[in-house]
Motif scaffolding. Sequence first.
Motif, PDB file in Angstrom:
ATOM      1  N   GLN A 127     -22.347 -16.621 -25.822  1.00  0.00           N
ATOM      2  CA  GLN A 127     -22.429 -15.768 -24.636  1.00  0.00           C
ATOM      3  C   GLN A 127     -22.025 -14.343 -24.986  1.00  0.00           C
ATOM      4  OE1 GLN A 127     -19.429 -15.623 -21.299  1.00  0.00           O
ATOM      5  NE2 GLN A 127     -21.106 -16.702 -20.263  1.00  0.00           N
ATOM      6  N   ILE A 128     -22.870 -13.410 -24.586  1.00  0.00           N
ATOM      7  CA  ILE A 128     -22.527 -11.987 -24.648  1.00  0.00           C
ATOM      8  C   ILE A 128     -22.785 -11.421 -23.261  1.00  0.00           C
ATOM      9  CG2 ILE A 128     -23.140  -9.721 -25.581  1.00  0.00           C
ATOM     10  CD1 ILE A 128     -23.695 -11.031 -28.236  1.00  0.00           C
ATOM     11  N   SER A 129     -21.807 -10.700 -22.754  1.00  0.00           N
ATOM     12  CA  SER A 129     -21.961 -10.054 -21.450  1.00  0.00           C
ATOM     13  C   SER A 129     -21.575  -8.592 -21.587  1.00  0.00           C
ATOM     14  CB  SER A 129     -21.094 -10.743 -20.391  1.00  0.00           C
ATOM     15  OG  SER A 129     -19.728 -10.637 -20.724  1.00  0.00           O
ATOM     16  N   PHE A 130     -22.071  -7.798 -20.653  1.00  0.00           N
ATOM     17  CA  PHE A 130     -21.625  -6.407 -20.619  1.00  0.00           C
ATOM     18  C   PHE A 130     -21.352  -6.003 -19.190  1.00  0.00           C
ATOM     19  CE2 PHE A 130     -26.275  -5.839 -20.533  1.00  0.00           C
ATOM     20  CZ  PHE A 130     -26.433  -4.968 -19.453  1.00  0.00           C
ATOM     21  N   PHE A 131     -20.493  -4.991 -19.069  1.00  0.00           N
ATOM     22  CA  PHE A 131     -20.032  -4.540 -17.762  1.00  0.00           C
ATOM     23  C   PHE A 131     -20.003  -3.023 -17.740  1.00  0.00           C
ATOM     24  CE2 PHE A 131     -16.525  -3.540 -14.779  1.00  0.00           C
ATOM     25  CZ  PHE A 131     -17.061  -4.116 -13.635  1.00  0.00           C
ATOM     26  N   SER A 132     -20.529  -2.476 -16.653  1.00  0.00           N
ATOM     27  CA  SER A 132     -20.514  -1.034 -16.429  1.00  0.00           C
ATOM     28  C   SER A 132     -19.952  -0.793 -15.040  1.00  0.00           C
ATOM     29  CB  SER A 132     -21.947  -0.491 -16.516  1.00  0.00           C
ATOM     30  OG  SER A 132     -22.040   0.796 -15.933  1.00  0.00           O
ATOM     31  N   LYS A 133     -18.998   0.105 -14.938  1.00  0.00           N
ATOM     32  CA  LYS A 133     -18.411   0.386 -13.623  1.00  0.00           C
ATOM     33  C   LYS A 133     -18.328   1.885 -13.406  1.00  0.00           C
ATOM     34  CE  LYS A 133     -14.638  -0.454 -10.554  1.00  0.00           C
ATOM     35  NZ  LYS A 133     -13.661  -1.378 -10.100  1.00  0.00           N
ATOM     36  N   THR A 134     -18.842   2.296 -12.267  1.00  0.00           N
ATOM     37  CA  THR A 134     -18.688   3.679 -11.817  1.00  0.00           C
ATOM     38  C   THR A 134     -18.170   3.628 -10.389  1.00  0.00           C
ATOM     39  OG1 THR A 134     -20.912   3.861 -10.879  1.00  0.00           O
ATOM     40  CG2 THR A 134     -20.671   4.424 -13.225  1.00  0.00           C
ATOM     41  N   ALA A 135     -17.918   4.796  -9.814  1.00  0.00           N
ATOM     42  CA  ALA A 135     -17.437   4.844  -8.430  1.00  0.00           C
ATOM     43  C   ALA A 135     -18.484   4.285  -7.465  1.00  0.00           C
ATOM     44  CB  ALA A 135     -17.092   6.280  -8.053  1.00  0.00           C
ATOM     45  N   LEU A 136     -19.772   4.348  -7.846  1.00  0.00           N
ATOM     46  CA  LEU A 136     -20.840   3.918  -6.943  1.00  0.00           C
ATOM     47  C   LEU A 136     -21.300   2.477  -7.152  1.00  0.00           C
ATOM     48  CD1 LEU A 136     -23.099   7.100  -6.898  1.00  0.00           C
ATOM     49  CD2 LEU A 136     -21.432   6.367  -5.194  1.00  0.00           C
ATOM     50  N   GLU A 137     -21.193   1.975  -8.400  1.00  0.00           N
ATOM     51  CA  GLU A 137     -21.776   0.650  -8.642  1.00  0.00           C
ATOM     52  C   GLU A 137     -21.164  -0.018  -9.877  1.00  0.00           C
ATOM     53  OE1 GLU A 137     -25.968  -1.360  -7.929  1.00  0.00           O
ATOM     54  OE2 GLU A 137     -26.078   0.685  -8.686  1.00  0.00           O
ATOM     55  N   SER A 138     -21.079  -1.336  -9.795  1.00  0.00           N
ATOM     56  CA  SER A 138     -20.688  -2.156 -10.950  1.00  0.00           C
ATOM     57  C   SER A 138     -21.903  -2.957 -11.386  1.00  0.00           C
ATOM     58  CB  SER A 138     -19.554  -3.109 -10.577  1.00  0.00           C
ATOM     59  OG  SER A 138     -18.386  -2.382 -10.286  1.00  0.00           O
ATOM     60  N   ASP A 179     -23.089  -5.996 -14.059  1.00  0.00           N
ATOM     61  CA  ASP A 179     -22.628  -7.083 -14.917  1.00  0.00           C
ATOM     62  C   ASP A 179     -23.841  -7.896 -15.337  1.00  0.00           C
ATOM     63  OD1 ASP A 179     -20.838  -8.696 -16.237  1.00  0.00           O
ATOM     64  OD2 ASP A 179     -20.023  -9.640 -14.436  1.00  0.00           O
ATOM     65  N   ALA A 180     -23.993  -8.124 -16.628  1.00  0.00           N
ATOM     66  CA  ALA A 180     -25.119  -8.924 -17.126  1.00  0.00           C
ATOM     67  C   ALA A 180     -24.599  -9.922 -18.151  1.00  0.00           C
ATOM     68  CB  ALA A 180     -26.168  -8.019 -17.764  1.00  0.00           C
ATOM     69  N   ALA A 213     -32.399  -8.911  -9.275  1.00  0.00           N
ATOM     70  CA  ALA A 213     -33.625  -8.922 -10.090  1.00  0.00           C
ATOM     71  C   ALA A 213     -34.096  -7.509 -10.423  1.00  0.00           C
ATOM     72  CB  ALA A 213     -34.724  -9.697  -9.373  1.00  0.00           C
ATOM     73  N   LEU A 214     -33.929  -6.582  -9.513  1.00  0.00           N
ATOM     74  CA  LEU A 214     -34.376  -5.208  -9.751  1.00  0.00           C
ATOM     75  C   LEU A 214     -33.586  -4.562 -10.895  1.00  0.00           C
ATOM     76  CD1 LEU A 214     -36.356  -3.021  -8.909  1.00  0.00           C
ATOM     77  CD2 LEU A 214     -34.668  -2.232  -7.218  1.00  0.00           C
ATOM     78  N   MET A 215     -32.296  -4.843 -10.963  1.00  0.00           N
ATOM     79  CA  MET A 215     -31.482  -4.330 -12.077  1.00  0.00           C
ATOM     80  C   MET A 215     -32.019  -4.866 -13.407  1.00  0.00           C
ATOM     81  SD  MET A 215     -27.517  -4.560 -10.990  1.00  0.00           S
ATOM     82  CE  MET A 215     -26.762  -3.431  -9.865  1.00  0.00           C
ATOM     83  N   GLU A 216     -32.330  -6.142 -13.430  1.00  0.00           N
ATOM     84  CA  GLU A 216     -32.844  -6.778 -14.643  1.00  0.00           C
ATOM     85  C   GLU A 216     -34.180  -6.155 -15.061  1.00  0.00           C
ATOM     86  OE1 GLU A 216     -33.796 -11.345 -15.953  1.00  0.00           O
ATOM     87  OE2 GLU A 216     -32.096 -10.967 -14.612  1.00  0.00           O
ATOM     88  N   GLU A 217     -35.028  -5.904 -14.085  1.00  0.00           N
ATOM     89  CA  GLU A 217     -36.329  -5.280 -14.362  1.00  0.00           C
ATOM     90  C   GLU A 217     -36.141  -3.874 -14.937  1.00  0.00           C
ATOM     91  OE1 GLU A 217     -40.019  -3.620 -11.730  1.00  0.00           O
ATOM     92  OE2 GLU A 217     -39.189  -5.578 -11.141  1.00  0.00           O
ATOM     93  N   HIS A 218     -35.296  -3.071 -14.320  1.00  0.00           N
ATOM     94  CA  HIS A 218     -35.047  -1.706 -14.816  1.00  0.00           C
ATOM     95  C   HIS A 218     -34.423  -1.734 -16.208  1.00  0.00           C
ATOM     96  CE1 HIS A 218     -34.978   0.178 -10.525  1.00  0.00           C
ATOM     97  NE2 HIS A 218     -36.190  -0.112 -10.944  1.00  0.00           N
ATOM     98  N   PHE A 219     -33.480  -2.636 -16.424  1.00  0.00           N
ATOM     99  CA  PHE A 219     -32.824  -2.787 -17.727  1.00  0.00           C
ATOM    100  C   PHE A 219     -33.868  -3.045 -18.824  1.00  0.00           C
ATOM    101  CE2 PHE A 219     -31.037  -5.896 -20.806  1.00  0.00           C
ATOM    102  CZ  PHE A 219     -30.042  -5.125 -21.364  1.00  0.00           C
TER     103      PHE A 219
END
Length: 183
Positions: free
Chosen positions: A29-40, A42-43, A73-79
């Motif tokens: 398993q590999i996961s990544f996390f991004s956090k800003t003031a507007l959005e988190s 996680d994949a 799903a939209l996040m996954e598509e953009h990624f």
Amino acid sequence: MNKHTLSFLLFFITFATCGQTVYMTRSGQISFFSKTALESIDAVNNEVTSLLNTETGEVVFAVLIKSFHFERALMEEHFNENYMESDKIPKSTFQGKIKDLSSINFKKAGTYPVIVEGDLTIHGVKQHITTSGNLKIETGKFQTTSIFTIKLSDYKIEIPSLVADKIAETLEIKVNCNYEPKS
């Protein structure tokens, strides 16, 4: 016992012993996390292939980019389409070695802190990295864990200005792999 039988037995024992030095997973398993003031964001990818050679300390990972899954799903598509271009660059890899391998007793259960150094390739860009983690040893099985950060710009991953305030410039990467003897 004749010479041929003895030679075969020695060859078999040597081969079997060498075979026990390579451990593998296809479900790391590999996961990544991004956090800003507007959005988190996680994949998670649960289809990571990795090899660990206890004799040489070599560690290899291969990660299919399209195997990362997101909450939306939209996040996954953009990624896949906009950031990672996974149709053109379908995988990321790591090829490295455990430093100070002699400090690990692979025959003794326990958790050992490790430093791993090698080449991480993401989005077709190779960067030399050094990171720390843990190697947990249980009877005939190993678990590796690590947490480290990367800068998106180091891997030429461009974030459009329209969404730049929703995606952090650095990502936290978590690795968790359970290895068994390679058959």
